[in-house]
Design a protein around this motif. Sequence first.
Motif, PDB file in Angstrom:
ATOM      1  N   ASP A  47       2.315   1.980  -0.667  1.00  0.00           N
ATOM      2  CA  ASP A  47       3.496   2.441  -0.272  1.00  0.00           C
ATOM      3  C   ASP A  47       3.760   3.773   0.121  1.00  0.00           C
ATOM      4  O   ASP A  47       4.574   4.533   0.498  1.00  0.00           O
ATOM      5  CB  ASP A  47       4.964   1.958  -0.626  1.00  0.00           C
ATOM      6  CG  ASP A  47       5.113   2.288  -2.229  1.00  0.00           C
ATOM      7  OD1 ASP A  47       4.118   2.282  -2.947  1.00  0.00           O
ATOM      8  OD2 ASP A  47       6.217   2.553  -2.594  1.00  0.00           O
ATOM      9  N   HIS A  48       2.532   4.685  -0.205  1.00  0.00           N
ATOM     10  CA  HIS A  48       2.362   6.077  -0.168  1.00  0.00           C
ATOM     11  C   HIS A  48       1.034   6.599   0.409  1.00  0.00           C
ATOM     12  O   HIS A  48       0.991   7.525   0.927  1.00  0.00           O
ATOM     13  CB  HIS A  48       2.483   6.774  -1.654  1.00  0.00           C
ATOM     14  CG  HIS A  48       3.981   6.283  -2.256  1.00  0.00           C
ATOM     15  ND1 HIS A  48       4.821   7.376  -2.115  1.00  0.00           N
ATOM     16  CD2 HIS A  48       4.216   5.299  -2.792  1.00  0.00           C
ATOM     17  CE1 HIS A  48       6.035   6.721  -2.849  1.00  0.00           C
ATOM     18  NE2 HIS A  48       5.580   5.312  -3.168  1.00  0.00           N
ATOM     19  N   HIS A  64      12.698   6.787  -0.621  1.00  0.00           N
ATOM     20  CA  HIS A  64      12.177   5.731  -1.365  1.00  0.00           C
ATOM     21  C   HIS A  64      13.457   4.823  -1.780  1.00  0.00           C
ATOM     22  O   HIS A  64      13.740   4.513  -2.837  1.00  0.00           O
ATOM     23  CB  HIS A  64      11.626   6.354  -2.612  1.00  0.00           C
ATOM     24  CG  HIS A  64      10.590   5.050  -3.358  1.00  0.00           C
ATOM     25  ND1 HIS A  64      10.794   4.321  -4.250  1.00  0.00           N
ATOM     26  CD2 HIS A  64       9.064   5.080  -2.987  1.00  0.00           C
ATOM     27  CE1 HIS A  64       9.861   3.618  -4.543  1.00  0.00           C
ATOM     28  NE2 HIS A  64       8.643   4.283  -3.947  1.00  0.00           N
ATOM     29  N   HIS A 115      10.813   5.243   4.076  1.00  0.00           N
ATOM     30  CA  HIS A 115      10.245   5.285   2.793  1.00  0.00           C
ATOM     31  C   HIS A 115      10.128   6.495   2.274  1.00  0.00           C
ATOM     32  O   HIS A 115      11.019   7.352   2.141  1.00  0.00           O
ATOM     33  CB  HIS A 115       9.116   4.414   2.483  1.00  0.00           C
ATOM     34  CG  HIS A 115       8.671   3.837   1.138  1.00  0.00           C
ATOM     35  ND1 HIS A 115      10.069   3.169   0.604  1.00  0.00           N
ATOM     36  CD2 HIS A 115       7.719   3.774   0.368  1.00  0.00           C
ATOM     37  CE1 HIS A 115       9.424   2.683  -0.589  1.00  0.00           C
ATOM     38  NE2 HIS A 115       8.060   3.084  -0.655  1.00  0.00           N
ATOM     39  N   HIS A 160       0.430   9.788  -5.064  1.00  0.00           N
ATOM     40  CA  HIS A 160      -0.057   8.795  -5.941  1.00  0.00           C
ATOM     41  C   HIS A 160      -0.727   7.525  -5.187  1.00  0.00           C
ATOM     42  O   HIS A 160      -0.574   7.502  -3.923  1.00  0.00           O
ATOM     43  CB  HIS A 160       0.751   8.093  -7.238  1.00  0.00           C
ATOM     44  CG  HIS A 160       1.888   7.501  -6.594  1.00  0.00           C
ATOM     45  ND1 HIS A 160       2.912   7.840  -5.756  1.00  0.00           N
ATOM     46  CD2 HIS A 160       2.237   6.017  -6.823  1.00  0.00           C
ATOM     47  CE1 HIS A 160       3.747   7.045  -5.628  1.00  0.00           C
ATOM     48  NE2 HIS A 160       3.442   5.901  -6.106  1.00  0.00           N
ATOM     49  N   ASP A 208       6.980   9.450  -6.773  1.00  0.00           N
ATOM     50  CA  ASP A 208       7.644   8.434  -7.527  1.00  0.00           C
ATOM     51  C   ASP A 208       7.646   8.721  -9.023  1.00  0.00           C
ATOM     52  O   ASP A 208       6.698   9.119  -9.570  1.00  0.00           O
ATOM     53  CB  ASP A 208       6.724   7.308  -7.125  1.00  0.00           C
ATOM     54  CG  ASP A 208       7.078   6.233  -6.200  1.00  0.00           C
ATOM     55  OD1 ASP A 208       7.661   6.928  -5.208  1.00  0.00           O
ATOM     56  OD2 ASP A 208       6.408   4.939  -5.806  1.00  0.00           O
TER      57      ASP A 208
END
Length: 227
Positions: free
Chosen positions: A53-54, A190, A8, A49, A140
Motif C-alpha cells: 500500500d506504499h 493512511h 491513502h 517502506h 507508517d
Amino acid sequence: MKFTYYGHSCFSVEIKGKAILFDPFITYNELAKNVNIETIPADYIFISHGHQDHIADAVSIAKRTGATCVANFEVATWLNKNGVEKTLPLNQGGPINFDFGTVRGTNAVHSSGLPDGSYGGNPLGFLFTTEEGNFYFAGDTALTMDMQLIPVWANINFAVLPIGGHFTMDAADALKAAEFTKTNTVIGVHYDTFGFIKIDKSAVTELFKAEGKNILLPAIGETITIN
Ligand code: NI
Ligand code: MN
C-alpha cells in the motif's frame, strides 16, 4: 508549497519546480479510482517502506517518468530488480543533498516486507528542509519519542502523519506527534482506504481544534497550498 493528495499515503509536493511523489498506491485503491495515474508527474518518488500500500505503483510511474526512486537500501535494490533504473538508497540518517533541498531518513516504528515476501529493510520517515519550507512525512509508524528529534533538526511548516490507527498512529497519537514535532499543521493520511482504518473525519477535526491545532484532510485528487 503545493501539496496534492492521491489517496491513502500517496501525495506529491512541488519544490523548486520538482515534482516529488510519495508512496504511490493508486491502482488498487478503490477510493482513488478517479485519479489518472498516467498523468501524475514525478521527478522523484520517495518510498517510506516496502508494503504494497506504499509501493504498488512505484515501478510503473518510475518507468513512465524516469523519476529517481528514493528508499531504503533493500527497497531500492528491489526496485532495481523490477526494472527501475534510477534509485538512491538511504537509511535513517543523512542529511542528503538534493537539487530541491535536503532530506533525512527518520525512524518509523513499523515493518517493511516487500510485496513478493522479500526482506524490505527498515521502514522510514522523511524530513525535508528546503528554501520553500520544511516538512516531515512520518511514513507508517506508531507514535515514537524519536519524533521529538524533528524540531532539533528543523522548524517544520507541517507534518504528514498517518491517522487511521490499527497499523499506525491514530488521530489522538498524531495530535501528540504534532506536539513532539512542534507543528500546528498536520495533513492526515493512511485512513479510510480499507476496513481497519476507517475514521470519523469531523471528530478528528474537532479533536485537533480543541488543542489549537489544524488538521487538513484534502480530498483525493485535490491540490492545496500550505505556507
Ligand atoms: Ni505499512
Ligand atoms: Mn501502510
